[in-house]
Design a protein around this motif. Structure first.
Motif, mmCIF file in Angstrom:
data_model
loop_
_atom_site.group_PDB
_atom_site.id
_atom_site.type_symbol
_atom_site.label_atom_id
_atom_site.label_comp_id
_atom_site.label_asym_id
_atom_site.label_seq_id
_atom_site.Cartn_x
_atom_site.Cartn_y
_atom_site.Cartn_z
ATOM 1 N N ASP A 124 -11.690 -19.225 79.823
ATOM 2 C CA ASP A 124 -11.806 -17.641 79.910
ATOM 3 C C ASP A 124 -13.186 -17.098 79.781
ATOM 4 O O ASP A 124 -13.843 -17.476 79.064
ATOM 5 N N LEU A 125 -13.628 -15.934 80.622
ATOM 6 C CA LEU A 125 -14.788 -15.343 80.679
ATOM 7 C C LEU A 125 -15.071 -14.343 80.654
ATOM 8 O O LEU A 125 -16.411 -13.919 80.151
ATOM 9 N N LYS A 126 -13.665 -13.670 79.198
ATOM 10 C CA LYS A 126 -14.302 -12.015 78.158
ATOM 11 C C LYS A 126 -15.531 -12.943 77.612
ATOM 12 O O LYS A 126 -15.488 -13.547 77.348
ATOM 13 N N ASN A 127 -16.211 -11.752 77.208
ATOM 14 C CA ASN A 127 -16.850 -11.772 77.156
ATOM 15 C C ASN A 127 -18.252 -12.124 77.223
ATOM 16 O O ASN A 127 -19.640 -11.288 77.492
ATOM 17 N N VAL A 128 -18.648 -13.106 77.430
ATOM 18 C CA VAL A 128 -19.789 -14.367 77.844
ATOM 19 C C VAL A 128 -20.056 -13.493 79.153
ATOM 20 O O VAL A 128 -21.523 -13.410 80.582
ATOM 21 N N ALA A 129 -19.265 -13.080 80.325
ATOM 22 C CA ALA A 129 -19.119 -13.240 81.695
ATOM 23 C C ALA A 129 -20.313 -11.650 81.546
ATOM 24 O O ALA A 129 -21.205 -11.516 81.825
ATOM 25 N N ASP A 130 -19.735 -10.709 80.323
ATOM 26 C CA ASP A 130 -20.357 -9.069 80.096
ATOM 27 C C ASP A 130 -21.519 -9.593 79.994
ATOM 28 O O ASP A 130 -22.608 -8.958 80.174
ATOM 29 N N ALA A 131 -22.275 -10.549 78.999
ATOM 30 C CA ALA A 131 -23.770 -10.676 78.242
ATOM 31 C C ALA A 131 -24.113 -11.077 80.007
ATOM 32 O O ALA A 131 -25.253 -10.529 79.114
ATOM 33 N N ALA A 132 -23.095 -12.002 80.696
ATOM 34 C CA ALA A 132 -24.580 -12.191 82.116
ATOM 35 C C ALA A 132 -24.477 -11.590 82.923
ATOM 36 O O ALA A 132 -24.970 -11.532 84.169
ATOM 37 N N GLY A 133 -24.019 -10.338 82.235
ATOM 38 C CA GLY A 133 -23.815 -9.367 83.265
ATOM 39 C C GLY A 133 -22.529 -8.984 85.372
ATOM 40 O O GLY A 133 -22.702 -9.292 85.842
ATOM 41 N N ARG A 134 -21.580 -10.504 84.787
ATOM 42 C CA ARG A 134 -21.053 -10.734 85.660
ATOM 43 C C ARG A 134 -19.000 -9.639 85.391
ATOM 44 O O ARG A 134 -17.817 -10.607 85.509
ATOM 45 N N THR A 135 -18.941 -9.018 84.978
ATOM 46 C CA THR A 135 -18.111 -8.386 84.117
ATOM 47 C C THR A 135 -17.262 -8.123 85.007
ATOM 48 O O THR A 135 -15.673 -8.276 85.390
ATOM 49 N N ARG A 136 -18.117 -7.282 86.365
ATOM 50 C CA ARG A 136 -16.292 -7.268 87.374
ATOM 51 C C ARG A 136 -15.754 -8.419 88.236
ATOM 52 O O ARG A 136 -14.085 -7.863 88.174
ATOM 53 N N ALA A 137 -16.610 -8.979 88.053
ATOM 54 C CA ALA A 137 -15.427 -10.563 88.810
ATOM 55 C C ALA A 137 -13.964 -10.786 87.965
ATOM 56 O O ALA A 137 -14.014 -10.988 88.444
ATOM 57 N N GLU A 138 -14.544 -11.221 86.190
ATOM 58 C CA GLU A 138 -13.853 -11.261 85.487
ATOM 59 C C GLU A 138 -12.700 -10.275 85.876
ATOM 60 O O GLU A 138 -11.582 -10.794 84.850
ATOM 61 N N VAL A 139 -12.711 -9.155 85.640
ATOM 62 C CA VAL A 139 -11.591 -8.381 85.886
ATOM 63 C C VAL A 139 -11.082 -7.863 86.736
ATOM 64 O O VAL A 139 -9.491 -8.012 86.870
ATOM 65 N N TRP A 140 -11.278 -8.700 88.424
ATOM 66 C CA TRP A 140 -10.959 -8.967 89.145
ATOM 67 C C TRP A 140 -9.441 -10.365 88.834
ATOM 68 O O TRP A 140 -8.913 -9.836 89.626
ATOM 69 N N PHE A 141 -10.778 -11.272 88.368
ATOM 70 C CA PHE A 141 -9.441 -12.473 88.248
ATOM 71 C C PHE A 141 -8.095 -12.474 87.518
ATOM 72 O O PHE A 141 -7.480 -12.361 87.908
ATOM 73 N N GLU A 142 -8.338 -11.658 86.464
ATOM 74 C CA GLU A 142 -7.546 -11.035 85.763
ATOM 75 C C GLU A 142 -6.665 -10.788 85.939
ATOM 76 O O GLU A 142 -5.360 -10.405 85.854
ATOM 77 N N SER A 143 -6.512 -9.595 87.381
ATOM 78 C CA SER A 143 -5.811 -8.494 88.033
ATOM 79 C C SER A 143 -5.161 -9.391 88.638
ATOM 80 O O SER A 143 -3.701 -9.062 89.094
ATOM 81 N N GLY A 144 -5.403 -10.447 89.220
ATOM 82 C CA GLY A 144 -4.974 -11.524 89.932
ATOM 83 C C GLY A 144 -4.317 -11.960 89.853
ATOM 84 O O GLY A 144 -3.035 -12.112 90.567
ATOM 85 N N ALA A 145 -4.479 -12.092 88.367
ATOM 86 C CA ALA A 145 -3.251 -13.704 88.496
ATOM 87 C C ALA A 145 -2.154 -12.336 87.130
ATOM 88 O O ALA A 145 -0.895 -12.599 87.362
ATOM 89 N N ALA A 146 -1.979 -11.426 86.700
ATOM 90 C CA ALA A 146 -1.226 -10.390 86.453
ATOM 91 C C ALA A 146 -0.391 -9.895 87.343
ATOM 92 O O ALA A 146 0.511 -9.860 87.410
ATOM 93 N N ALA A 147 -0.940 -9.795 88.708
ATOM 94 C CA ALA A 147 0.004 -9.423 89.868
ATOM 95 C C ALA A 147 0.976 -10.177 89.934
ATOM 96 O O ALA A 147 1.575 -10.733 90.250
#
Length: 471
Positions: A124-147
């Motif tokens: 799970d990349l939440k928070n750690v991806a945000d601190a590294a400036g990679r928020t957008r990629a994590e959001v798309w991964f989560e949305s795809g898994a939910a769909a």
């Protein structure tokens, strides 16, 4: 810099709409297919999965996020080491859970698949991806898994599925796809080659964070254990809608955390914290106020029997509002290095909620809806204590009036609009009408009190205060 804030905010906002809509529809489909008790067992399984993930992480994400904010060039190494640690602990926990399941349960394969959720949870990349400036990629991964999960659950229901093990397998498979995408994202992070030390250990910080996350993830399981599966069903449905309502604020917290963590080194910590608290109030207060008038109708979407969960949802919305505001206080303490205050602020309210839930059997022979309501009251009280202690520790109580004035007016506008009668509409259209009216009231108040004349400068204050530019 200001453009990066707005782009990230747009991505998180889009993600919250897509993810929560998909997850809610999937949960409603499961509720209509399995009924109150069946949904309660399914929710228990997901709660056990979340519980094991929390134990495997031991508060790692926020600590690693802070380390990344201090050493951005070591992001890949820090996250990789954290994943390895969580994966190792998670596999040991899953093995122990499997032994218990096959020894004591009539549904061992269901509980095994739920326990195995701890494996993809390590990525799970939440928070750690945000601190590294990679928020957008994590959001798309989560949305795809939910769909993907919604499509699989809908197919399961369409073919007449009623097997909990299949549902657990669907959820595990979708989380596995998220984990595979996360591996690709981790490999793309920077690595300066310098040695790093993972900031993890048996510390007060990790214990406080773990206690807080345990209660947030295991409350459904505790309600099921102490009040029975039917009470857990009422509580789980209300909790799912409360979480959906507060998800915009949760996504906002993801946007704000990296700024709070970077502010002590690059910006103005107090100004960043005040901005974060005000922005969170703008989202949570109106949602909590408007939700009071549609709670019963929302719960009834999962079936007429669930309408009694409306009172449970009202209290959980209040708890969620307090929790979201309290998180900003905790994040400010973490960013400033006040780890002991951070740990106490998270740990003691969690202990209070746990003790209150243990007292549920003392309520006597109550019906399931009442037991769920008492559990929600315990959550609301504990989160109220959490927020109060956070405000006092951060000395934010003094300027609180100025911060909350406009959000309180927006909350009144939202509640007033949501309460307007819609009885002249057909019954299926009344709930959407109330939701749209509440949203319109909030939008008007937001525009008039906050955005009018400055919509093109949204994010400027946060970016300037924190000095964080991830892109």
């Amino acid at each position: 810099m200001k453009h990066s804030v707005r782009r990230t905010l747009f991505t998180l906002g889009t993600g919250v709409l897509v993810q929560r809509a998909l997850q809610l529809v999937a949960f409603v489909v499961v509720g209509r297919t399995l009924g109150t008790a069946g949904l309660g067992v399914y929710a228990q399984g997901l709660a056990v999965a979340a519980l094991l993930a929390v134990l495997a992480g031991a508060g790692v994400r926020n600590l690693v996020a802070r380390a990344i904010s201090q050493r951005p060039g070591a992001a890949r190494r820090l996250i990789t080491d954290a994943v390895h640690l969580r994966l190792l602990i998670g596999l040991m926990l899953a093995t122990a859970a499997a032994l218990v399941a096959f020894t004591n349960s009539t549904r061992p394969w269901f509980w095994l698949l739920c326990a195995l959720h701890v494996v993809p949870a390590a990525f799970d990349l939440k928070n750690v991806a945000d601190a590294a400036g990679r928020t957008r990629a994590e959001v798309w991964f989560e949305s795809g898994a939910a769909a993907l999960q919604l499509a699989a659950v809908a197919t399961w229901a369409y073919v007449g599925g009623n097997e909990l093990t299949v549902l657990a397998g669907i959820s595990l498979g979708c989380r596995g796809i998220y984990a595979a995408l996360a591996v690709v994202a981790i490999r793309a992070l920077p690595d300066d080659g310098e040695p790093v030390r993972l900031p993890i250990g048996l510390t007060a910080t990790g214990l406080g964070q773990t206690a807080h996350e345990l209660l947030a993830s295991a409350d459904v399981a505790l309600v099921a254990w102490l009040g029975g599966p039917a009470a857990a069903g009422y509580y789980a449905v209300a909790l799912r809608f409360a979480s959906a309502a507060m998800l915009p604020a949760t996504q906002l917290a993801r946007l704000l955390l990296p700024h709070l963590l970077h502010a002590p080194r690059r910006g103005d910590s107090q100004r960043t914290f005040t901005t974060a608290l005000g922005a969170t109030a703008w989202l949570t207060l109106p949602i909590c106020a408007g939700g009071q008038f549609v709670a019963s109708s929302l719960c009834a979407l999962s079936g007429a029997d669930f309408a009694a969960g409306g009172a449970v949802l009202r209290l959980l919305l209040l708890a969620g509002m307090c929790q979201q505001l309290g998180w900003q206080c905790s994040h400010a303490l973490l960013a400033s290095g006040r780890d002991r205050a951070y740990a106490h602020g998270l740990g003691w309210p969690a202990l209070l909620q746990f003790l209150l839930l243990l007292a549920l059997p003392l309520a006597g022979d109550r019906d399931a809806a009442t037991l769920a309501l008492l559990a929600a009251a315990a959550a609301a009280l504990a989160q109220g204590v959490y927020l109060t202690s956070g405000l006092c520790t951060t000395s934010a109580a003094r300027p609180l009036g100025g911060i909350l004035r406009a959000p309180l007016l927006a909350a009144l506008a939202t509640a007033g609009a949501a309460a307007l009668p819609a009885t002249w509409l057909p019954a299926p259209a009344q709930l959407p009408a109330h939701l749209l009216l509440g949203a319109a009231g909030f939008a008007v108040a937001l525009w008039w009190l906050e955005l009018r004349g400055r919509i093109h400068r949204v994010g400027d204050g946060l970016a300037t205060a924190s000095g964080f530019d991830p892109y």
